[in-house]
Scaffold this active site. Structure first.
Site, PDB file in Angstrom:
ATOM      1  CE  LYS A 101      -2.158  -1.057   3.871  1.00  0.00           C
ATOM      2  NZ  LYS A 101      -1.623  -2.401   4.208  1.00  0.00           N
TER       3      LYS A 101
ATOM      4  NE  ARG B  15      -4.509  -1.632   9.841  1.00  0.00           N
ATOM      5  CZ  ARG B  15      -3.492  -0.966   9.389  1.00  0.00           C
ATOM      6  NH1 ARG B  15      -3.635   0.105   8.691  1.00  0.00           N
ATOM      7  NH2 ARG B  15      -2.290  -1.383   9.627  1.00  0.00           N
TER       8      ARG B  15
ATOM      9  NE  ARG C 296       7.094  -3.058   6.395  1.00  0.00           N
ATOM     10  CZ  ARG C 296       5.794  -2.844   6.178  1.00  0.00           C
ATOM     11  NH1 ARG C 296       5.322  -2.678   4.949  1.00  0.00           N
ATOM     12  NH2 ARG C 296       4.953  -2.828   7.181  1.00  0.00           N
TER      13      ARG C 296
ATOM     14  NE  ARG D 131       6.153  -0.975  11.349  1.00  0.00           N
ATOM     15  CZ  ARG D 131       5.131  -0.967  10.499  1.00  0.00           C
ATOM     16  NH1 ARG D 131       5.249  -0.383   9.306  1.00  0.00           N
ATOM     17  NH2 ARG D 131       4.001  -1.548  10.809  1.00  0.00           N
TER      18      ARG D 131
ATOM     19  NE  ARG E 221       1.656  -5.165  11.386  1.00  0.00           N
ATOM     20  CZ  ARG E 221       2.816  -5.112  10.721  1.00  0.00           C
ATOM     21  NH1 ARG E 221       3.887  -5.685  11.205  1.00  0.00           N
ATOM     22  NH2 ARG E 221       2.877  -4.487   9.569  1.00  0.00           N
TER      23      ARG E 221
HETATM   24  P1  ADP Z   1       0.983  -2.172   8.181  1.00  0.00           P
HETATM   25  O1  ADP Z   1       0.057  -1.804   7.059  1.00  0.00           O
HETATM   26  O2  ADP Z   1       2.339  -2.500   7.730  1.00  0.00           O
HETATM   27  O3  ADP Z   1       0.413  -3.131   9.166  1.00  0.00           O
HETATM   28  P2  ADP Z   1       0.688   0.474   9.324  1.00  0.00           P
HETATM   29  O4  ADP Z   1       1.897   1.313   9.292  1.00  0.00           O
HETATM   30  O5  ADP Z   1      -0.427   0.788   8.413  1.00  0.00           O
HETATM   31  O6  ADP Z   1       1.242  -0.973   9.128  1.00  0.00           O
HETATM   32  O7  ADP Z   1       0.094   0.426  10.798  1.00  0.00           O
HETATM   33  C1  ADP Z   1       0.870   0.106  11.924  1.00  0.00           C
HETATM   34  C2  ADP Z   1      -0.002   0.010  13.161  1.00  0.00           C
HETATM   35  O8  ADP Z   1      -0.648   1.267  13.386  1.00  0.00           O
HETATM   36  C3  ADP Z   1      -1.147  -0.981  13.071  1.00  0.00           C
HETATM   37  O9  ADP Z   1      -0.746  -2.292  13.407  1.00  0.00           O
HETATM   38  C4  ADP Z   1      -2.127  -0.395  14.091  1.00  0.00           C
HETATM   39  O10 ADP Z   1      -1.727  -0.673  15.415  1.00  0.00           O
HETATM   40  C5  ADP Z   1      -1.984   1.087  13.861  1.00  0.00           C
HETATM   41  N1  ADP Z   1      -2.931   1.605  12.840  1.00  0.00           N
HETATM   42  C6  ADP Z   1      -2.597   2.182  11.641  1.00  0.00           C
HETATM   43  N2  ADP Z   1      -3.697   2.557  10.961  1.00  0.00           N
HETATM   44  C7  ADP Z   1      -4.764   2.211  11.735  1.00  0.00           C
HETATM   45  C8  ADP Z   1      -6.180   2.311  11.582  1.00  0.00           C
HETATM   46  N3  ADP Z   1      -6.748   2.856  10.481  1.00  0.00           N
HETATM   47  N4  ADP Z   1      -6.963   1.829  12.582  1.00  0.00           N
HETATM   48  C9  ADP Z   1      -6.435   1.282  13.694  1.00  0.00           C
HETATM   49  N5  ADP Z   1      -5.114   1.142  13.907  1.00  0.00           N
HETATM   50  C10 ADP Z   1      -4.271   1.606  12.943  1.00  0.00           C
END
Ligand code: ADP
Ligand code: ZN
Length: 215
Positions: free
Chosen positions: A13, A88, A127, A162, A173
């Site tokens: 993404k 999400r 990553r 991370r 996740r």
């Molecule tokens: P990835 O897509 O690699 O899992 P992100 O950088 O999008 O990672 O998100 C990292 C963390 O941030 C998620 O695991 C969650 O804890 C939080 N997060 C990000 N976006 C949202 C969202 N829209 N709703 C709830 N939690 C979120």
């Protein structure tokens, strides 16, 4: 353009959003980047979000909607936006629908990016991310290493794995994605704006998306 990028962690993404910003100056909005930046800066929001993120759990919907309601009304969004990692959950998607209606904004497309689970696992464990909140550049030790090991090409800060990229947090996740986020595929299919894309190359995905939007 106004696009939602939907897909499991590691589906690409963020990389695809970056490519799309170059097409027409639309801004990338990554809730993950915003939250990591807040956590490192030690703001109230960051403190509230940190434990959830570290465990690979979703941050509560109210916190996320608070961020997005403000962010989507900032002036740079008038050029268009690429939502990366948001919405999400179904409640976030419902709240976004209400918010966009209120702001008089119509989405062009929701891109559902499909990547096989094996490839996802492979990508996430290799990553690496720049720790500088203003940069957050992404590398991959296998396919896209930095020039100097452990150092960001763009800003010179350390690049690290991370906290939520341990094998355990990754598998959590991915489960969270299946349970909470995958239902959005049907939600947006019913809205009539879903486009499922699956291709090994991000460039090809970008081309498919652009054809759909222009078409
Ligand atoms: P990835 O897509 O690699 O899992 P992100 O950088 O999008 O990672 O998100 C990292 C963390 O941030 C998620 O695991 C969650 O804890 C939080 N997060 C990000 N976006 C949202 C969202 N829209 N709703 C709830 N939690 C979120
Ligand atoms: Zn950097």
């Amino acid at each position: 353009m106004r696009v939602i990028l939907l897909g499991a962690p590691g589906a690409g993404k963020g990389s695809i959003a970056k490519l799309l910003t170059q097409v027409d100056g639309s801004v990338q909005i990554s809730t993950g980047d915003i939250l990591r930046g807040a956590a490192q800066a030690g703001t109230d929001l960051g403190k509230k979000a940190e434990a959830y993120m570290k465990a690979g759990d979703l941050v509560p919907d109210e916190l996320i909607m608070g961020i997005m309601e403000t962010r989507l009304q900032e002036p740079d969004c008038t050029k268009g936006f690429l939502l990366d990692g948001f919405p999400r959950t179904i409640p976030q998607a419902e709240a976004l629908k209400v918010l966009l209606n209120k702001l008089g904004i119509k989405l062009d497309v929701v891109a559902n990016i499909e990547v096989p689970r094996e490839e996802i696992l492979n990508r996430l464990t290799t990553r690496r991310t720049c720790v500088n909140p203003q940069c957050q550049a992404i590398y991959n030790v296998r396919t896209q290493p930095s020039k100097v090991e452990g150092v960001c090409d763009k800003c010179g800060s350390p690049i690290v794995q991370r906290d939520d990229e341990t094998a355990e947090a990754i598998s959590h996740r991915l489960d969270t994605y299946s349970q909470k986020t995958a239902p959005l595929i049907d939600f947006y299919r019913q809205e009539g704006i879903l486009l499922t894309v699956s291709s090994p190359s991000n460039e090809a995905i970008v081309n498919t998306l652009m054809e759909q939007i222009k078409g």
